[in-house]
Design a protein around this motif. Structure first.
Motif, PDB file in Angstrom:
ATOM      1  N   SER A   1       8.103  -5.607  -5.811  1.00 13.21           N
ATOM      2  CA  SER A   1       7.411  -4.795  -6.824  1.00 13.21           C
ATOM      3  C   SER A   1       6.679  -3.633  -6.174  1.00 13.21           C
ATOM      4  O   SER A   1       6.352  -3.657  -4.981  1.00 13.21           O
ATOM      5  N   ARG A   2       6.403  -2.601  -6.967  1.00 18.84           N
ATOM      6  CA  ARG A   2       5.671  -1.437  -6.464  1.00 18.84           C
ATOM      7  C   ARG A   2       4.184  -1.732  -6.300  1.00 18.84           C
ATOM      8  O   ARG A   2       3.517  -1.149  -5.456  1.00 18.84           O
ATOM      9  N   ASP A   3       3.661  -2.631  -7.132  1.00 18.84           N
ATOM     10  CA  ASP A   3       2.252  -3.011  -7.064  1.00 18.84           C
ATOM     11  C   ASP A   3       2.138  -4.458  -6.613  1.00 18.84           C
ATOM     12  O   ASP A   3       3.043  -5.271  -6.832  1.00 18.84           O
TER      13      ASP A   3
ATOM     14  N   SER B   1       4.428 -10.515  -4.102  1.00 20.41           N
ATOM     15  CA  SER B   1       5.216  -9.297  -3.901  1.00 20.41           C
ATOM     16  C   SER B   1       4.296  -8.091  -3.912  1.00 20.41           C
ATOM     17  O   SER B   1       3.230  -8.100  -4.544  1.00 20.41           O
TER      18      SER B   1
ATOM     19  N   PRO C   1       3.749  -3.738  -2.001  1.00 21.43           N
ATOM     20  CA  PRO C   1       4.103  -2.757  -0.976  1.00 21.43           C
ATOM     21  C   PRO C   1       3.520  -3.125   0.384  1.00 21.43           C
ATOM     22  O   PRO C   1       2.421  -3.663   0.482  1.00 21.43           O
TER      23      PRO C   1
ATOM     24  N   GLU D   1       4.228   2.957   2.193  1.00 18.81           N
ATOM     25  CA  GLU D   1       4.674   3.835   1.118  1.00 18.81           C
ATOM     26  C   GLU D   1       6.168   3.718   0.865  1.00 18.81           C
ATOM     27  O   GLU D   1       6.639   4.045  -0.229  1.00 18.81           O
ATOM     28  N   THR D   2       6.917   3.274   1.854  1.00 15.34           N
ATOM     29  CA  THR D   2       8.377   3.212   1.712  1.00 15.34           C
ATOM     30  C   THR D   2       8.944   1.805   1.794  1.00 15.34           C
ATOM     31  O   THR D   2      10.145   1.620   1.615  1.00 15.34           O
TER      32      THR D   2
ATOM     33  N   GLY E   1       8.589  -2.366   0.634  1.00 12.76           N
ATOM     34  CA  GLY E   1       8.011  -3.417  -0.189  1.00 12.76           C
ATOM     35  C   GLY E   1       8.647  -4.754   0.147  1.00 12.76           C
ATOM     36  O   GLY E   1       9.756  -4.807   0.695  1.00 12.76           O
TER      37      GLY E   1
ATOM     38  N   GLU F   1      12.529  -4.363   0.709  1.00 19.89           N
ATOM     39  CA  GLU F   1      13.177  -3.159   0.214  1.00 19.89           C
ATOM     40  C   GLU F   1      12.596  -1.947   0.945  1.00 19.89           C
ATOM     41  O   GLU F   1      11.371  -1.780   1.012  1.00 19.89           O
TER      42      GLU F   1
ATOM     43  N   GLN G   1      12.830   2.191   1.242  1.00 20.04           N
ATOM     44  CA  GLN G   1      13.268   3.509   0.783  1.00 20.04           C
ATOM     45  C   GLN G   1      13.311   4.415   2.011  1.00 20.04           C
ATOM     46  O   GLN G   1      12.370   5.124   2.343  1.00 20.04           O
TER      47      GLN G   1
ATOM     48  N   ASN H   1      18.392   3.813  -0.025  1.00 21.37           N
ATOM     49  CA  ASN H   1      17.588   2.619  -0.255  1.00 21.37           C
ATOM     50  C   ASN H   1      18.303   1.403   0.330  1.00 21.37           C
ATOM     51  O   ASN H   1      19.521   1.257   0.184  1.00 21.37           O
TER      52      ASN H   1
END
Length: 781
Positions: A166-168, A190, A192, A195-196, A198, A234, A236, A242
């Motif tokens: 998840s992003r958060d 889950s 980050p 910044e890239t 997670g 993950e 980026q 990705n």
């Protein structure tokens, strides 16, 4: 990369069914009542479910949790076209879609229903029978899916998609307790790392005492322990590139599943197995001298890379998986390590098990065009490598000198045993693609193909020395090897007509293919083996998908017809000896409908029903045991009869016409009604009732009238409280409220059972086949 376009929900005319289900005020627009949009990857790209010209059921994580479905086997309760048949272990359990599956007691052949987990096809169906942990959704794709989903999926695909990082930062923890000593714990965290980058980490532990009592061992069985962990990272790497790295481990120890006495007509057998009393409600067995168990270890890793090229996305999925399962079944059900004196047959049959060790590697590379264009397409390359080792040992015994009475130990006894080691390898290379083109604003045409080249080889040895010192040799030695190659072109074509964004109809034709294979079991003729021929299918489907009542009703239906040739089945050729073979043709046809509805802001309803007519024709397959005693002796040159058992050489066979496929009930349906509303500040209360029903079915390809389950219905109930911020939830539930007992698999006994005495039947049953209560507590943060 994930693409999730947004669609508007338009106004549709009310259908007769919707009008009956929904109140009059449903015509008034209210965005808060619109059903959540479902996005699936049934065509290897993210699409709205209503736009996919394919019969697919999509079950979200919430839908699974609301119905207390925690494993892939339990998904069948929510999808009427899917059935689950239980056997002695995950290696032999199977699922069927629209009546078609592969019930082979043979590790050498694949299944007609394929499991795909996070884009990785499982080489054997048993790898897919697992707990559903931290899933995003489960998709059940019906009909041949070999064009886009790996290989050999002639009946359909169960596509499991787990959650990505998840992003958060977020987390969830859940514990569950149920009657009969069932404890579950699972957690996921889950968020980050940078910044890239997670990450997501998921773990689970299940401890289940079991719901069947073993008098011989003085303990409950049909339970076990299951522990596992999955991690995802993950990255980026650039704006357009990705990577998703996934790894998982699972360890399972189970004391399942010794067949349970269902009917015992032989008084000697009934006395030996006492205090077990055979019945349709029996949940007891007797063993003691040897264990029945099925233990497995599974591990895997994958790397998914997505490169955004602007108008295209290039995707690579590289994966390795290993699965090892070891099992044994105490076939005789006697609490005696010494052979017993019986009127006929084996007085000991306690060792019947072995290992299957699977290593697989898959590589998929595909290029997908941008969505929402007049011309969209996906093309790809696929490679699959399988290396499977199979080993098995069987030991039986009897009397040299009889005992004092039937059921007593032999005065002097003997044992016979054999073991083997075999291997099969598969290499599959394929090119595939699918194209869709908008002929007009409303009408689209699509077509797909898979061109594959497959080589299958085997080697095997049944040893000439008994594995137990002093034993006689049960089966003669046999050694050999061989290989076979095949090239096949399968595919699909169809038309889709969109009335508007909320209604479409489609028609498809598809051809499926399931490759050749060899027998790698103990009873195989390794010295001279002919491979089982490929199984093929031509399938036709006419579907209608509609969203109505301002987005408060989704109604999807399909008519289907599929004709299979050279079905790969298991046929019994002698007592305790069965081999894989091809069985003529089969037709699966019928109709299915699924719906979701939101009647009010508090009341939601979903369900479905399937009507199925699944028949097959096959020449010279084994007769049902009760029919063998009265088998016809044909005059020289006489025509072979249909649906009658007749003698052929030293055995008996039948030519089945219009036979029923196993575990393919004519009617099957379910409905779930959920009411959720505010009961206090910041808290909601909810109640859900689930109703499942099906008509009678057979579990026997041989059309054994004794191996049938009559129609039945079950009711599940759950109640609970949920914080309005979705942070806390407590659920109490009752499964099978009316305490309806039913079978999930049946077979004739192996002890004191033959054509002259066929009346002993064993069965399998699930925990859900009797009433039990439980509860779960979940915390999110």
């Amino acid at each position: 990369m994930t693409f999730q376009p947004n669609w508007r929900h338009g106004l549709m005319a009310t259908t007769m069914l919707a009008a009956a289900m929904m109140p009059a005020q449903a015509q008034q627009a209210d965005d808060s009542l619109v059903l959540e949009e479902i996005v699936v990857t049934a065509q290897k790209r993210a699409e709205r479910l209503q736009d996919v010209p394919l019969a697919v059921s999509a079950l979200s994580a919430d839908a699974l949790a609301n119905s207390q479905v925690s494993s892939t086997a339990g998904v069948a309760a929510l999808v009427p076209s899917l059935t689950y048949t239980q056997s002695t272990s995950d290696l032999n359990n199977n699922v069927r879609i629209r009546g078609v599956g592969t019930a082979l007691f043979n590790a050498g052949l694949e299944s007609a229903v394929s499991f795909v987990v996070d884009g990785v096809v499982m080489s054997r169906q048993g790898q897919g029978f697992q707990d559903l942990i931290d899933v995003e959704r489960v998709e059940v794709l019906r009909g041949p899916q070999g064009t886009l989903f790996g290989k050999n999926a002639t009946a359909g695909v169960i596509n499991i998609v787990t959650k990505r990082p998840s992003r958060d930062f977020e987390g969830v923890a859940e514990i569950g307790i149920a009657e009969q000593g069932e404890y579950r714990a699972r957690a996921s965290v889950s968020g980050p790392i940078s910044e890239t980058v997670g990450a997501r980490l998921t773990g689970y532990y299940t401890d289940n005492r079991g719901y069947v009592y073993d008098y011989g061992r003085g303990e409950h069985v049909y339970g076990g322990r299951d522990v596992g962990v999955r991690g995802k990272v993950e990255w980026q790497a650039t704006e357009n590139l990705n990577f998703l790295f996934t790894a998982d481990l699972r360890d399972s120890e189970s004391d399942c599943c010794q067949p349970i006495p269902y009917l015992t007509t032989n008084s000697v057998l009934a006395a030996i197995r006492g205090p077990v009393v055979a019945s349709s409600e029996n949940r007891t067995v007797s063993s003691g001298d040897t264990r029945t168990f099925a233990n497995s270890d599974q591990a895997g890793g994958s790397v998914e890379a997505n490169l955004d090229l602007g108008d295209h996305v290039l995707t690579s999925v590289t994966a390795v998986r290993n699965w090892k399962i070891e099992n044994n079944v105490d076939v005789d059900g006697f609490n005696s390590a010494t052979p017993l004196y019986l009127p006929f047959g084996n007085g000991y049959f306690g060792v019947n098990g072995g290992t299957a060790d699977i290593s697989q590697f898959t590589q998929e590379l595909r290029l997908a065009s941008a969505a929402n264009q007049p011309l969209t397409y996906t093309f790809g390359l696929f490679y699959f490598n399988l290396d499977l080792d199979r080993a098995f040992t069987r030991r039986v015994g009897g009397c040299v000198t009889p005992g004092t009475a039937f059921g007593q130990p032999c005065a002097t006894s003997f044992f016979s045993s054999s073991n083997h080691a075999a291997n099969t390898k598969t290499d599959n290379y394929a090119a595939f693609g699918q194209v869709e083109y908008e002929l007009t604003d409303a009408l689209s045409a699509f077509a797909g193909f898979r061109l594959q080249r497959e080589k299958v080889s085997y080697s095997g040895t049944r040893f000439g020395t008994a594995p137990y010192a002093g034993d006689r040799l049960l089966f003669a030695a046999s050694t050999g090897s061989g290989s076979v190659s095949d090239t096949d072109l399968s595919g699909k074509a169809g038309l889709k007509y969109e009335i508007d964004r909320d209604a479409q109809t489609y028609f498809t034709w598809s051809r499926g293919y399931k490759g050749q294979g060899y027998d790698v079991e103990l009873t195989a003729n390794f010295a001279n083996q002919t491979p089982v021929r490929p199984e093929t299918v031509n399938s036709y489907e006419l579907g209608w998908k509609q969203q109505a009542l301002n987005g408060r009703l989704i109604l999807n239906s399909a008519l289907f017809y599929a004709k299979y040739q050279d079905l790969q089945v298991q046929s019994t050729i002698a007592p305790n000896v069965s081999v894989p073979t091809n069985a003529g043709s089969s037709v699966s046809k019928g109709a299915e409908i699924e719906f979701q509805a939101r009647a009010t802001s508090a009341l939601s309803i979903n369900g479905g029903v399937t009507y199925l007519d699944a028949k097959f024709d096959a020449d010279r397959i084994a007769c049902a045991l009760p029919a063998q005693a009265t088998a016809l002796t044909l005059a020289t040159g006489a025509a072979e009869p249909a649906n009658s058992c007749f003698r052929l050489g030293n055995g008996t066979v039948q030519n089945v016409r219009g036979g029923d496929l196993p575990n393919a009930p004519r009617w099957r349906g379910n409905i779930n009604v959920r009411y959720e509303d505010e009961i206090a500040t910041d808290w909601n209360g909810f109640a859900q009732v689930g109703f499942n029903t099906q008509s009678g079915t057979t579990f026997s390809l041989e059309q054994d009238a004794g191996l049938t389950q009559g129609g039945y219905s079950t009711v599940d109930l759950s109640v609970g409280v949920l914080s309005q911020d979705d942070r806390y939830q407590l659920t109490l539930y009752v499964r099978n409220l009316t305490d309806k007992h039913f079978a999930t698999g049946m077979q004739r006994d192996n002890i004191l059972t033959n054509a002259a005495n066929p009346g002993n039947i064993l069965y399998f049953t699930s925990k859900e086949a009797a009433r039990y209560m439980g509860g779960t507590m979940r915390v999110k943060f």
